[in-house]
Design a protein around this motif. Structure first.
Motif, PDB file in Angstrom:
ATOM      1  N   ASP A  78       0.856  -1.224  -0.097  1.00  0.00           N
ATOM      2  CA  ASP A  78       0.037   0.055   0.006  1.00  0.00           C
ATOM      3  C   ASP A  78       0.686   1.161  -0.024  1.00  0.00           C
ATOM      4  OD1 ASP A  78      -2.128  -1.789   0.210  1.00  0.00           O
ATOM      5  OD2 ASP A  78      -2.901  -1.168   2.057  1.00  0.00           O
ATOM      6  N   THR A  79       1.899   1.100   0.756  1.00  0.00           N
ATOM      7  CA  THR A  79       2.751   2.561   0.823  1.00  0.00           C
ATOM      8  C   THR A  79       4.152   2.710   0.286  1.00  0.00           C
ATOM      9  OG1 THR A  79       3.788   1.790   2.838  1.00  0.00           O
ATOM     10  CG2 THR A  79       1.605   2.769   3.092  1.00  0.00           C
ATOM     11  N   VAL A  80       4.612   1.587  -0.161  1.00  0.00           N
ATOM     12  CA  VAL A  80       5.922   1.574  -0.833  1.00  0.00           C
ATOM     13  C   VAL A  80       5.796   0.931  -2.284  1.00  0.00           C
ATOM     14  CG1 VAL A  80       8.187   0.669  -0.630  1.00  0.00           C
ATOM     15  CG2 VAL A  80       6.993   0.701   1.260  1.00  0.00           C
ATOM     16  N   LEU A  81       4.979   0.016  -2.629  1.00  0.00           N
ATOM     17  CA  LEU A  81       4.816  -0.425  -4.013  1.00  0.00           C
ATOM     18  C   LEU A  81       3.807   0.418  -4.738  1.00  0.00           C
ATOM     19  CD1 LEU A  81       5.383  -2.583  -5.913  1.00  0.00           C
ATOM     20  CD2 LEU A  81       3.675  -4.057  -5.154  1.00  0.00           C
ATOM     21  N   VAL A  82       2.704   0.849  -4.104  1.00  0.00           N
ATOM     22  CA  VAL A  82       1.708   1.651  -5.211  1.00  0.00           C
ATOM     23  C   VAL A  82       2.224   2.873  -5.595  1.00  0.00           C
ATOM     24  CG1 VAL A  82      -0.527   2.656  -4.927  1.00  0.00           C
ATOM     25  CG2 VAL A  82      -0.276   0.490  -4.196  1.00  0.00           C
ATOM     26  N   PRO A  83       2.953   3.882  -4.788  1.00  0.00           N
ATOM     27  CA  PRO A  83       3.245   5.223  -5.248  1.00  0.00           C
ATOM     28  C   PRO A  83       3.985   5.016  -6.452  1.00  0.00           C
ATOM     29  CG  PRO A  83       3.295   4.888  -2.957  1.00  0.00           C
ATOM     30  CD  PRO A  83       3.104   3.615  -3.391  1.00  0.00           C
ATOM     31  N   PRO A  84       5.264   4.253  -6.631  1.00  0.00           N
ATOM     32  CA  PRO A  84       5.943   4.478  -8.064  1.00  0.00           C
ATOM     33  C   PRO A  84       5.129   3.891  -9.211  1.00  0.00           C
ATOM     34  CG  PRO A  84       7.145   2.641  -6.512  1.00  0.00           C
ATOM     35  CD  PRO A  84       5.989   3.503  -5.660  1.00  0.00           C
ATOM     36  N   MET A  85       4.355   2.843  -8.831  1.00  0.00           N
ATOM     37  CA  MET A  85       3.313   2.118  -9.718  1.00  0.00           C
ATOM     38  C   MET A  85       2.399   3.381 -10.274  1.00  0.00           C
ATOM     39  SD  MET A  85       2.824  -1.738  -8.751  1.00  0.00           S
ATOM     40  CE  MET A  85       3.836  -3.063  -8.910  1.00  0.00           C
ATOM     41  N   GLY A  86       1.659   3.912  -9.171  1.00  0.00           N
ATOM     42  CA  GLY A  86       0.827   5.114  -9.464  1.00  0.00           C
ATOM     43  C   GLY A  86       1.543   5.919 -10.353  1.00  0.00           C
ATOM     44  N   ALA A  87       2.622   6.317 -10.278  1.00  0.00           N
ATOM     45  CA  ALA A  87       3.434   7.482 -11.031  1.00  0.00           C
ATOM     46  C   ALA A  87       3.594   7.051 -12.626  1.00  0.00           C
ATOM     47  CB  ALA A  87       4.840   7.628 -10.545  1.00  0.00           C
ATOM     48  N   ILE A  88       3.617   5.794 -12.611  1.00  0.00           N
ATOM     49  CA  ILE A  88       3.712   5.170 -14.186  1.00  0.00           C
ATOM     50  C   ILE A  88       2.324   5.155 -14.777  1.00  0.00           C
ATOM     51  CG2 ILE A  88       4.157   3.031 -15.569  1.00  0.00           C
ATOM     52  CD1 ILE A  88       6.476   2.647 -13.255  1.00  0.00           C
ATOM     53  N   PHE A  89       1.272   4.539 -13.767  1.00  0.00           N
ATOM     54  CA  PHE A  89      -0.204   4.376 -14.249  1.00  0.00           C
ATOM     55  C   PHE A  89      -0.738   5.679 -14.689  1.00  0.00           C
ATOM     56  CE2 PHE A  89      -4.725   3.618 -13.173  1.00  0.00           C
ATOM     57  CZ  PHE A  89      -4.976   2.521 -14.118  1.00  0.00           C
ATOM     58  N   TRP A  90      -0.706   6.559 -13.561  1.00  0.00           N
ATOM     59  CA  TRP A  90      -1.207   7.944 -13.632  1.00  0.00           C
ATOM     60  C   TRP A  90      -0.973   8.596 -15.039  1.00  0.00           C
ATOM     61  CZ3 TRP A  90      -4.965  10.368 -10.906  1.00  0.00           C
ATOM     62  CH2 TRP A  90      -5.473  11.704 -11.342  1.00  0.00           C
ATOM     63  N   ASN A  91       0.186   8.533 -14.959  1.00  0.00           N
ATOM     64  CA  ASN A  91       0.892   9.381 -16.115  1.00  0.00           C
ATOM     65  C   ASN A  91       0.638   8.843 -17.573  1.00  0.00           C
ATOM     66  OD1 ASN A  91       2.056  12.088 -15.067  1.00  0.00           O
ATOM     67  ND2 ASN A  91       3.121  10.337 -13.765  1.00  0.00           N
ATOM     68  N   ARG A  92       0.678   7.662 -17.800  1.00  0.00           N
ATOM     69  CA  ARG A  92       0.576   6.655 -18.756  1.00  0.00           C
ATOM     70  C   ARG A  92      -1.034   6.444 -19.352  1.00  0.00           C
ATOM     71  NH1 ARG A  92       6.158   3.669 -18.649  1.00  0.00           N
ATOM     72  NH2 ARG A  92       7.549   5.433 -19.265  1.00  0.00           N
ATOM     73  N   VAL A  93      -1.951   6.418 -18.400  1.00  0.00           N
ATOM     74  CA  VAL A  93      -3.149   5.880 -18.504  1.00  0.00           C
ATOM     75  C   VAL A  93      -4.298   6.662 -17.899  1.00  0.00           C
ATOM     76  CG1 VAL A  93      -4.968   3.950 -17.994  1.00  0.00           C
ATOM     77  CG2 VAL A  93      -2.629   3.350 -18.327  1.00  0.00           C
TER      78      VAL A  93
END
Length: 214
Positions: free
Chosen positions: A97-112
């Motif tokens: 929730d706090t370590v894995l999701v943030p960098p994945m979120g940066a990728i997903f947010w900006n590309r999707v």
């Protein structure tokens, strides 16, 4: 039971999978964070997803919902009773929730998500996550599977596995540039967990949204 929130959220996906593993019937209402929906806002007063309703009972936050479901429907336990195993399961959920999701979120947010919303993406943030923030997390998770185990904690599926595997679908959607050759055990683990029937409903809902930007 009603689960509120877009299936593209790893937190909504996590709760949907927990409900599936426990064999519980539920209605999925795909609402966006902050949606002006009175029923959703009653369950999630700050507009975060997921929101959850069980009769007259309302709750928000994926961890809180999961613990509620575990207490009310203990069959097919997702959180072990053993103290050490329980501690590890909750640790892996927190990592997800706090370590894995943030960098994945940066990728997903900006590309999707940016494309879905018609906003300007920040590709530099996505690349930074791919190259700098995410690899140490992937290396840690790979190390936890180095002995060839099928699950992160113990010999059966737990919340740890669902919480960790759930966000990885967003990497796929964001076409993340990941050297999976460096993380073979992690890749096999994620593929195996996401292939479970409990994830199928949320992943089917994803496709309806991802198709808009494919």
């Amino acid at each position: 039971m009603i689960l509120y929130g877009a299936s593209l959220s790893p937190f909504v996906r996590k709760v949907g999978a927990i409900l599936g593993e426990k064999g519980l019937d539920f209605e999925h209402k795909p609402v966006a964070p902050g949606a002006d929906d009175p029923e959703f806002k009653q369950c999630s007063p700050f507009g975060k997803i997921p929101g959850f309703r069980d009769g007259d009972y309302c709750l928000a936050d994926s961890s809180a919902i999961t613990h509620y479901l575990e207490a009310k429907h203990p069959g097919t336990a997702m959180i072990p009773a053993d103290a050490e195993a329980r501690g590890k399961v909750l640790w892996f959920e927190e990592v997800a929730d706090t370590v894995l999701v943030p960098p994945m979120g940066a990728i997903f947010w900006n590309r999707v998500v940016a494309r879905l919303m018609g906003t300007e993406p920040d590709e530099a943030a996505a690349v930074n996550a791919e190259e700098n923030t995410l690899p140490p997390v992937l290396a840690y998770l790979e190390s936890q599977l180095a002995d060839g185990r099928d699950y992160l904690v113990g010999d059966s599926l737990t919340l740890a596995d669902i919480a960790v595997a759930s966000p990885f679908k967003n990497l796929e959607y964001g076409r993340a540039n990941i050297d999976w050759g460096a993380y073979p055990k992690l890749r096999a683990f994620v593929d195996r967990i996401l292939a479970r029937d409990s994830f199928a409903r949320m992943l089917e809902a994803d496709m309806a949204m991802i198709g808009a930007v494919a």
